[in-house]
Scaffold this active site. Structure first.
Site, PDB file in Angstrom:
ATOM      1  N   HIS A  25      -0.354  12.330  -2.841  1.00 13.95           N
ATOM      2  CA  HIS A  25      -0.137  11.141  -2.000  1.00 13.95           C
ATOM      3  C   HIS A  25      -1.491  10.523  -1.692  1.00 13.95           C
ATOM      4  CE1 HIS A  25       2.163   9.372   1.736  1.00 13.95           C
ATOM      5  NE2 HIS A  25       1.269   8.514   1.264  1.00 13.95           N
ATOM      6  N   HIS A  27      -3.094   6.563  -2.088  1.00  6.51           N
ATOM      7  CA  HIS A  27      -3.009   5.154  -2.531  1.00  6.51           C
ATOM      8  C   HIS A  27      -4.397   4.814  -3.045  1.00  6.51           C
ATOM      9  CE1 HIS A  27       0.839   4.460  -0.373  1.00  6.51           C
ATOM     10  NE2 HIS A  27       0.355   5.436   0.387  1.00  6.51           N
ATOM     11  N   HIS A 205       8.143   6.604   0.454  1.00  7.37           N
ATOM     12  CA  HIS A 205       7.704   6.857   1.822  1.00  7.37           C
ATOM     13  C   HIS A 205       8.946   6.788   2.714  1.00  7.37           C
ATOM     14  CE1 HIS A 205       3.746   6.128   0.258  1.00  7.37           C
ATOM     15  NE2 HIS A 205       3.161   6.097   1.440  1.00  7.37           N
ATOM     16  N   GLU A 208       7.795   8.284   8.055  1.00  4.19           N
ATOM     17  CA  GLU A 208       6.394   8.221   8.520  1.00  4.19           C
ATOM     18  C   GLU A 208       6.430   7.719   9.961  1.00  4.19           C
ATOM     19  OE1 GLU A 208       3.945   5.376   6.420  1.00  4.19           O
ATOM     20  OE2 GLU A 208       2.087   6.106   7.349  1.00  4.19           O
ATOM     21  N   ASP A 286      -3.657  10.171   1.677  1.00  2.33           N
ATOM     22  CA  ASP A 286      -3.048   8.853   1.915  1.00  2.33           C
ATOM     23  C   ASP A 286      -4.030   7.709   1.589  1.00  2.33           C
ATOM     24  OD1 ASP A 286      -0.884   7.254   2.510  1.00  2.33           O
ATOM     25  OD2 ASP A 286      -1.009   7.483   4.684  1.00  2.33           O
ATOM     26  N   ASP A 287      -4.877   7.333   2.561  1.00  2.00           N
ATOM     27  CA  ASP A 287      -5.847   6.243   2.381  1.00  2.00           C
ATOM     28  C   ASP A 287      -7.190   6.723   2.920  1.00  2.00           C
ATOM     29  OD1 ASP A 287      -3.952   3.931   1.576  1.00  2.00           O
ATOM     30  OD2 ASP A 287      -3.016   4.785   3.362  1.00  2.00           O
TER      31      ASP A 287
HETATM   32  N1  ADE Z   1       0.355   1.879   1.907  1.00  4.16           N
HETATM   33  C1  ADE Z   1      -0.827   2.496   1.976  1.00  4.16           C
HETATM   34  N2  ADE Z   1      -0.790   3.477   2.881  1.00  4.16           N
HETATM   35  C2  ADE Z   1       0.473   3.500   3.384  1.00  4.16           C
HETATM   36  C3  ADE Z   1       1.138   4.298   4.339  1.00  4.16           C
HETATM   37  N3  ADE Z   1       0.533   5.291   4.991  1.00  4.16           N
HETATM   38  N4  ADE Z   1       2.423   4.009   4.611  1.00  4.16           N
HETATM   39  C4  ADE Z   1       3.044   3.014   3.978  1.00  4.16           C
HETATM   40  N5  ADE Z   1       2.473   2.244   3.068  1.00  4.16           N
HETATM   41  C5  ADE Z   1       1.179   2.474   2.753  1.00  4.16           C
HETATM   42 ZN    ZN Z   2       1.137   6.588   1.872  1.00  6.29          ZN
END
Ligand code: ADE
Ligand code: ZN
Length: 346
Positions: A25, A27, A205, A208, A286-287
């Site tokens: 996971h 992005h 997703h 969350e 994630d990011d």
């Molecule tokens: N796009 C990038 N990060 C995300 C996240 N945590 N939740 C949903 N969309 C995303």
């Molecule tokens: Zn994500």
């Protein structure tokens, strides 16, 4: 391997860093560091609404998912050429190799780019070339998962799928991301059914920020194989039983949950509860450029904050391989190396 030797608390961070792991996971647009955003903006003549790297970084104070997404989509606007997509992914792989990530499945958001006039071909070819080079030069295997933006329409997702089909062989799966609440999985029933017919792996997703009901429909309507995040599932005992029984993996992202205020602190995170209930939880970043840490930081900070031990570390790494979309021989090879790491760790 059934027996994991106890490891002293002060040695756990070393074990967490050293163990081989898969990242499921990430992005790839969320790996764009502010320095690279500014370098690409300069290279492409794109104007940014921030005067400096420091000013941009100081805007990274998020209150929820949407407050992050607004900045994240703006950051992605510097990506124009195939080389830009290649450079972004190469930078991620270099760090991932340092974290002993041996396999990565990268999400990308083509609609963020095609809406600005960047072609699907540019996006996919740049990312795919970086995946090929990561395997050859760093020993990190990698594949691509195309995500539909759920705040856009299903019709837009169908158009995106059409644009992607010429590159079918470079894309292993389909996912669903962006603003969750108000955009339930069932909004994308028909396009996911089509992707399933086409033989793509499916993930989404869910849970969350959104309710357990979204996890149920991701499973039962979209028929996904993994749930991205899924941390809200612990509010529904029946859902927890279903996830455990069917060994549905959750790709949990602790630092993301912290920065987007899903949990007030890491000590309150429910990762241990998910594992102890028998769920196939994994840890992911994630990011990472926005949330303050790559994969090993997610592991070490989460373990430092809560009652997690070497047994949990082993299960998380093993789950990451078992839940990945690599073939059984590769899974067995990675799990063999994982066992070896735990057997010889001092
Ligand atoms: N796009 C990038 N990060 C995300 C996240 N945590 N939740 C949903 N969309 C995303
Ligand atoms: Zn994500």
């Amino acid at each position: 391997m059934n027996l994991v030797k106890p490891v002293a608390a002060d040695r756990l961070p070393a074990l967490l860093r050293q163990m081989p792991k898969a990242e499921l996971h990430i992005h790839i647009e969320g790996s764009l560091e502010p320095e690279l955003i500014f370098a690409l903006a300069r290279r492409n003549g794109v104007a940014l609404p921030y005067a400096s790297v420091d000013e941009l970084r100081s805007a990274y104070a998020f209150t929820n998912l949407q407050s992050f997404l607004d900045i994240y989509y703006a950051g992605a606007s510097v990506l124009i050429t195939e080389q830009d997509f290649y450079d972004m992914a190469r930078a991620y792989f270099a760090g991932a190799a340092q974290d002993n990530v041996v396999h990565a499945e990268l999400f990308f958001d083509p609609q963020t780019h095609t809406a600005r006039g960047v072609s699907m071909e540019t996006v996919v070819n740049g990312l795919h070339r970086a995946c090929v080079d990561a395997e050859a030069e760093l020993g990190v295997s990698a594949s691509l998962i195309l995500c539909f933006l759920r705040h856009l329409s299903e019709e837009d997702a169908f158009e995106t799928l059409e644009q992607a089909l010429p590159f079918r062989e470079k894309i292993i799966g389909i996912g669903l991301d962006s603003g969750e609440v108000g955009n339930p999985p069932e909004k994308f029933t028909r396009v996911f059914a089509r992707c399933r017919e086409l033989g793509f792996h499916l993930v989404a997703h869910a849970g969350e920020e959104g309710p357990p009901a979204y996890v149920w429909t991701a499973l039962d309507v979209l028929k996904v194989e993994r749930i991205d995040h899924g941390v809200q599932s612990s509010k529904d005992a029946l859902l927890m039983q279903r996830l455990a029984k069917d060994r549905i993996a959750l790709t949990v992202c602790p630092l993301s949950n912290l920065k987007l205020c899903v949990f007030p602190d890491l000590a309150s995170h429910n990762l241990r509860q998910l594992l102890d209930a028998g769920l196939a939880a994994t840890v992911n970043s994630d990011d990472p450029a926005y949330f303050g840490g790559y994969l090993n930081e997610n592991f070490t900070q989460t373990f430092a904050a809560g009652p997690l031990n070497a047994e949990h570390a082993y299960r998380l790494a093993r789950n990451s391989f078992e839940a990945s979309f690599i073939d059984d021989a590769a899974k067995a090879r990675h799990i063999g190396r994982l066992d070896e790491t735990f057997a010889t760790f001092q």
